[in-house]
Design a protein around this motif. Structure first.
Motif, PDB file in Angstrom:
ATOM      1  N   GLN A 361      16.826  -3.148  -2.760  1.00 20.51           N
ATOM      2  CA  GLN A 361      17.577  -2.666  -3.910  1.00 20.51           C
ATOM      3  C   GLN A 361      18.476  -1.515  -3.482  1.00 20.51           C
ATOM      4  N   PRO A 362      19.641  -1.365  -4.127  1.00 24.26           N
ATOM      5  CA  PRO A 362      20.538  -0.261  -3.757  1.00 24.26           C
ATOM      6  C   PRO A 362      19.910   1.088  -4.088  1.00 24.26           C
ATOM      7  N   GLN A 363      20.100   2.048  -3.204  1.00 24.37           N
ATOM      8  CA  GLN A 363      19.603   3.401  -3.433  1.00 24.37           C
ATOM      9  C   GLN A 363      20.522   4.166  -4.378  1.00 24.37           C
ATOM     10  N   SER A 364      21.795   3.810  -4.349  1.00 23.37           N
ATOM     11  CA  SER A 364      22.760   4.450  -5.239  1.00 23.37           C
ATOM     12  C   SER A 364      23.961   3.532  -5.368  1.00 23.37           C
ATOM     13  N   GLY A 365      24.840   3.865  -6.300  1.00 31.29           N
ATOM     14  CA  GLY A 365      26.007   3.036  -6.518  1.00 31.29           C
ATOM     15  C   GLY A 365      25.692   1.828  -7.388  1.00 31.29           C
ATOM     16  N   SER A 366      26.630   0.897  -7.418  1.00 33.29           N
ATOM     17  CA  SER A 366      26.506  -0.261  -8.300  1.00 33.29           C
ATOM     18  C   SER A 366      26.625  -1.559  -7.511  1.00 33.29           C
ATOM     19  N   LEU A 367      25.711  -2.495  -7.780  1.00 30.90           N
ATOM     20  CA  LEU A 367      25.775  -3.844  -7.214  1.00 30.90           C
ATOM     21  C   LEU A 367      25.692  -4.834  -8.374  1.00 30.90           C
ATOM     22  N   ARG A 368      26.797  -5.511  -8.645  1.00 31.48           N
ATOM     23  CA  ARG A 368      26.847  -6.454  -9.767  1.00 31.48           C
ATOM     24  C   ARG A 368      26.905  -7.884  -9.250  1.00 31.48           C
ATOM     25  N   LYS A 369      26.095  -8.758  -9.881  1.00 31.01           N
ATOM     26  CA  LYS A 369      26.066 -10.167  -9.515  1.00 31.01           C
ATOM     27  C   LYS A 369      26.292 -11.020 -10.752  1.00 31.01           C
ATOM     28  N   SER A 370      26.869 -12.193 -10.538  1.00 31.84           N
ATOM     29  CA  SER A 370      27.008 -13.150 -11.621  1.00 31.84           C
ATOM     30  C   SER A 370      25.627 -13.540 -12.139  1.00 31.84           C
ATOM     31  N   GLY A 371      25.469 -13.648 -13.438  1.00 31.11           N
ATOM     32  CA  GLY A 371      24.157 -13.916 -14.030  1.00 31.11           C
ATOM     33  C   GLY A 371      23.545 -15.231 -13.588  1.00 31.11           C
ATOM     34  N   LYS A 372      24.347 -16.203 -13.265  1.00 28.17           N
ATOM     35  CA  LYS A 372      23.835 -17.522 -12.869  1.00 28.17           C
ATOM     36  C   LYS A 372      23.824 -17.714 -11.347  1.00 28.17           C
ATOM     37  N   LEU A 373      24.060 -16.648 -10.617  1.00 31.48           N
ATOM     38  CA  LEU A 373      24.180 -16.744  -9.162  1.00 31.48           C
ATOM     39  C   LEU A 373      22.867 -17.176  -8.501  1.00 31.48           C
ATOM     40  N   LYS A 374      22.947 -18.198  -7.649  1.00 27.52           N
ATOM     41  CA  LYS A 374      21.811 -18.621  -6.816  1.00 27.52           C
ATOM     42  C   LYS A 374      22.168 -18.356  -5.351  1.00 27.52           C
ATOM     43  N   ILE A 375      21.241 -17.729  -4.643  1.00 24.92           N
ATOM     44  CA  ILE A 375      21.481 -17.377  -3.236  1.00 24.92           C
ATOM     45  C   ILE A 375      20.474 -18.097  -2.346  1.00 24.92           C
ATOM     46  N   GLY A 376      20.961 -18.747  -1.313  1.00 30.41           N
ATOM     47  CA  GLY A 376      20.098 -19.349  -0.293  1.00 30.41           C
ATOM     48  C   GLY A 376      20.087 -18.439   0.928  1.00 30.41           C
ATOM     49  N   PHE A 377      18.900 -17.955   1.290  1.00 26.18           N
ATOM     50  CA  PHE A 377      18.790 -16.966   2.374  1.00 26.18           C
ATOM     51  C   PHE A 377      18.013 -17.578   3.534  1.00 26.18           C
ATOM     52  N   PHE A 378      18.684 -17.712   4.699  1.00 25.39           N
ATOM     53  CA  PHE A 378      18.042 -18.243   5.905  1.00 25.39           C
ATOM     54  C   PHE A 378      17.823 -17.093   6.873  1.00 25.39           C
ATOM     55  N   ALA A 379      16.563 -16.851   7.240  1.00 26.60           N
ATOM     56  CA  ALA A 379      16.240 -15.822   8.232  1.00 26.60           C
ATOM     57  C   ALA A 379      15.108 -16.332   9.105  1.00 26.60           C
ATOM     58  N   GLN A 380      15.048 -15.825  10.338  1.00 20.66           N
ATOM     59  CA  GLN A 380      14.071 -16.330  11.304  1.00 20.66           C
ATOM     60  C   GLN A 380      12.634 -16.160  10.812  1.00 20.66           C
TER      61      GLN A 380
END
Length: 634
Positions: A361-380
Motif C-alpha cells: 500500500q502507498p505510504q503517502s500520496g494518491s494511487l487511483r485505480k479503475s473500479g473494475k480493474l483486474k490485474i494478473g501478477f506473475f512473479a517467481q
C-alpha cells in the motif's frame, strides 16, 4: 579441448542421450540449446564427472582446468573481494606458499609463476568483475554472509569468471542477473579468450557471444557453425527440405504401389510389377520431421476500461514505516500501454510492481485505480506457492468452475500441456511447466493489466517466442520486468527507469539503454579521474621544455601498439567484407544451384562463419578505437 563420442545416458530408465557426439576445439564458444527436458544440464554434469555415462567417452584435454558455478555460493565472513580472489586456487596456493617458503630457488619459481598468471593485477581484475555484476566498491568490502542468496550466487559467478578456466561451463547464468549485469556478462564472454560452453535461452546472448550452436534434440547433438540466428535459419531450411523430400517420396511410393496393385496379377506386367516391389523395398525412408508442439500463450481480451486504469500522484512506497524505497511517483497507465521497467536489482522494480498489484500500500500520496480493474501478477515466488500435490488440471478446474473436463484439458493444451502432463502433481513439473501453468491461470481471469516479473527464467527459446507473440496479441496493458533485451525490444514501447528512489520515463529504446549501461560499466572499470588533479588545482601540472617532449614521446610510444592493432583490425575487417561479398556473389549465381544442395549448404556455412568473425572483429575494433580516443584525449 573437448571430445564427446557416442555418449549414452539413461535417467530412471528413460533414454536421454543415445550415441551423441560433439567436438569442441580450443577457444571456441558453444551455445548448447534444446527444449526443456532434453538433457542440456545433464550433459554439463556428465562433462564435469558429477554423474557417469552409461556408454561412450568424454575426453578433456590433459591438464585443462574446468570451470563451473559451484553448487554452494560463498556465505562466510570473508569479503566479496576475498571470496573472488580465493576462487583462483593456483594463485591462492602460491600466495600462501610465498609466505612460508625458505628455499631461494623455490621462492624464485613462485614469483615467476605469479608474474606469469598476472597475480599483481588480480585484485583489480576481481573488482572489475564484481563491479560488472552489480557490486560497487563499498559492497565488495562487505562480508558474503550479509547478502541474500541471489546476490551470493553472483559472487560465485564472479569467482568462476575470475579463475579463467580453460573450459568454462555456464548453465543459464543470466537467470539470476538483472538486465544490466546480463549486458555486462555478454560483453565479458564475448571477449573471453578460453573455451566456453553455455546453456542459455537468451537469444541476444546466443547471438552476440557464441560462434557455434550445439542443438540437443531427439537424444542427439547436432552442431551448427554460427550464432543462434544463423542456426535458426539453417534449421528451418533443413526441416523444409526434409519435409519436401518426405512428400516427394510418399508420392513416389503411392505411384509405385498403385502400379503393383493394378498389374501384379497380369502375366504381361508381372515382371514390371515385381521390379517395382523391389524398388519399394529398397527405398530408404526419409527421417521423420519431429518438431515438438510449441506452447501457445493465449490471453483473452479483457473488457475495455476508460483511461487511465492506474494513476499515481506524489506516491511513496516502502516496507518500513517512514522509510520509502520509492517516492514522488507521478505516473499513469492506460489500457494500451506496454511498459518495461529498467534499472539494477535492488533499485525498486519489484517494489513498484507490488505497489501496482496491491501487494504493498502507498505510504503517502494518491494511487487511483479503475473500479473494475483486474490485474494478473506473475512473479517467481508464485511458482512455489502452488499446491504441490495437486495437478495442473485441478488448479485450472477451480478457475473454470462450470466447464466440462474436455474444456479444461483443451485450455491446458493451449499452454503446452499434453494429456499425461495435466494429471501430474505440480511438484513433479519442471520450472518451465510451472511457469506455463501460472500463465494459464492468470489468463483465465481476463486481466486488464499483466504485471510480469522475470517471466522467462524457466522458458526455452521457443516458449519465449510464443510468449512474445501472445503478449503482442493481448489487448490489455503490460508492465514488464525482464533481463531479456529481446523480449523487452519486441513487447515494450515505453521504458521507465527505476533508480535514485524514483521512477521516470527513459528517453530512448532498449539499444540506447544497453549502450548507456555498457558505457557506465566501462567508466566504472577504468575508474574516475582525480578531479582535483595532482596539484590540487583541478588541472594536471603543465610540463615544459625537455620534460614535455619526453612526456609526449612516452605517450606516443605507449599508444603505438594500440594504433597498430586498430590498423590490423581495420585490414581484417576489409578482408572479411570482401570474402563475404565473394561468397554471396557465388551463392547468387544460377549455376550454383546446379551443383547440389551440399555445395549450397557449404557456401551458407562459410558465409555464416565469416559474418560471425566479422561481427567479433568489428566489436573488437570499436572497443579498441574508443579506448585509443579516450587515451589520446586524456
Amino acid at each position: 579441448m573437448l571430445q564427446i563420442k557416442d555418449l549414452t545416458y539413461r535417467i530412471a530408465g528413460r533414454l536421454l542421450l543415445e550415441n551423441a557426439s560433439l567436438h569442441v576445439p580450443k577457444g571456441h564458444k558453444v551455445g548448447l540449446i534444446g527444449r526443456n527436458g532434453t538433457g542440456k544440464s545433464t550433459l554439463l554434469k556428465l562433462i564435469t564427472k558429477e554423474i557417469q555415462q552409461d556408454d561412450g567417452t568424454i575426453e578433456l584435454r590433459n591438464g585443462a582446468r574446468l570451470g563451473v558455478l559451484p553448487q554452494e555460493a560463498p556465505s562466510g565472513p570473508e569479503s566479496l573481494l576475498e571470496a573472488v580472489l580465493a576462487a583462483d586456487l593456483e594463485r591462492a596456493a602460491l600466495m600462501d606458499e610465498a609466505e612460508t617458503a625458505t628455499d631461494s630457488h623455490r621462492i624464485s619459481e613462485i614469483h615467476v609463476r605469479l608474474a606469469d598468471i598476472d597475480a599483481h593485477t588480480a585484485e583489480a581484475r576481481a573488482a572489475k568483475i564484481l563491479s560488472g555484476l552489480g557490486f560497487d566498491h563499498e559492497a565488495q568490502q562487505r562480508s558474503c554472509s550479509s547478502f541474500s542468496g541471489g546476490w551470493r550466487t553472483r559472487v560465485a559467478l564472479a569467482g568462476t569468471l575470475f579463475a579463467e578456466p580453460d573450459l568454462l561451463l555456464l548453465d543459464e547464468p543470466s537467470n539470476y542477473l538483472d538486465l544490466e549485469a546480463t549486458l555486462w556478462l555478454e560483453s565479458f564472454l564475448r571477449n573471453y579468450q578460453q573455451t566456453l560452453i553455455i546453456v542459455s535461452h537468451d537469444r541476444d546472448l546466443l547471438n552476440n557471444v557464441v560462434t557455434t550452436i550445439a542443438h540437443l534434440d531427439q537424444k542427439k547433438i547436432t552442431k551448427y557453425t554460427g550464432n543462434y540466428d544463423f542456426y535458426e535459419k539453417t534449421r528451418r531450411e533443413q526441416l523444409e527440405l526434409l519435409s519436401g523430400m518426405q512428400r516427394k517420396q510418399e508420392a513416389q511410393r503411392k505411384h509405385l504401389q498403385s502400379f503393383v496393385d493394378r498389374f501384379r496379377a497380369k502375366a504381361t506386367k508381372a515382371r514390371q510389377a515385381q521390379s517395382r516391389v523391389k524398388m519399394l523395398e529398397k527405398m530408404k525412408p526419409v527421417a521423420a520431421v519431429m518438431e515438438e508442439h510449441t506452447a501457445t500463450f493465449n490471453f483473452p481480451a479483457p473488457d475495455m476500461l476508460a483511461p487511465p486504469i492506474i494513476a499515481l500522484e506524489d506516491c511513496a512506497v516502502g516496507y518500513e514505516e517512514n522509510v520509502s524505497i520509492l517516492s514522488h511517483l507521478n505516473l499513469r497507465i492506460d489500457m494500451d500501454d506496454r511498459i518495461a521497467l529498467l534499472g539494477s536489482n535492488g533499485n525498486g522494480k519489484s517494489t513498484f510492481a507490488k505497489l501496482l498489484a496491491s501487494r504493498l500500500q502507498p505510504q503517502s500520496g494518491s494511487l487511483r485505480k479503475s473500479g473494475k480493474l483486474k490485474i494478473g501478477f506473475f512473479a517467481q515466488h508464485q511458482l512455489d506457492e502452488m499446491s504441490a500435490e495437486e495437478t495442473a488440471y485441478q488448479h485450472l478446474a477451480r478457475k473454470m468452475e462450470n466447464a466440462r473436463e474436455s474444456q479444461v484439458r483443451a485450455r491446458l493444451g493451449q499452454f503446452g500441456f499434453s494429456r499425461d502432463k495435466t494429471d501430474v502433481a505440480v511438484r513433479k513439473l519442471s520450472g518451465g511447466e510451472k511457469a506455463r501453468l501460472n500463465f494459464c491461470l492468470l489468463a483465465q481471469e481476463k486481466p486488464h493489466l499483466l504485471i510480469l516479473d522475470e517471466p522467462t527464467n524457466h522458458l526455452d527459446v521457443d516458449s519465449r517466442e510464443a510468449l512474445i507473440q501472445g503478449l503482442n496479441d493481448y489487448e490489455g496493458a503490460v508492465l514488464l520486468i525482464s533481463h531479456d533485451p529481446h523480449l523487452v525490444s519486441l513487447v515494450a514501447d515505453r521504458l521507465w527507469l527505476v533508480g535514485n528512489g524514483g521512477v521516470s520515463p527513459f528517453d530512448g529504446d532498449i539499444e540506447d539503454y544497453k549502450k548507456q549501461v555498457l558505457e557506465a560499466a566501462r567508466l566504472g572499470a577504468t575508474g574516475r579521474k582525480n578531479e582535483a588533479g595532482e596539484n590540487g588545482t583541478g588541472h594536471k601540472p603543465r610540463l615544459k621544455g625537455k620534460e614535455a617532449r619526453k612526456a609526449r614521446a612516452a605517450a606516443r610510444a605507449a599508444l603505438a601498439p594500440k594504433r597498430q592493432q586498430v590498423n590490423k583490425l581495420e585490414k581484417a575487417i576489409q578482408e572479411l567484407e570482401a570474402k563475404q561479398q565473394r561468397l554471396e556473389t557465388e551463392l547468387a549465381k544460377p549455376e550454383t544451384y546446379d551443383k547440389g544442395a551440399d555445395y549450397q549448404a557449404r557456401l551458407n556455412d562459410e558465409i555464416g562463419q565469416v559474418k560471425v568473425r566479422l561481427s567479433a572483429t568489428e566489436d573488437e575494433w570499436m572497443h579498441l578505437h574508443e579506448e585509443l580516443e579516450a587515451l589520446e584525449q586524456s
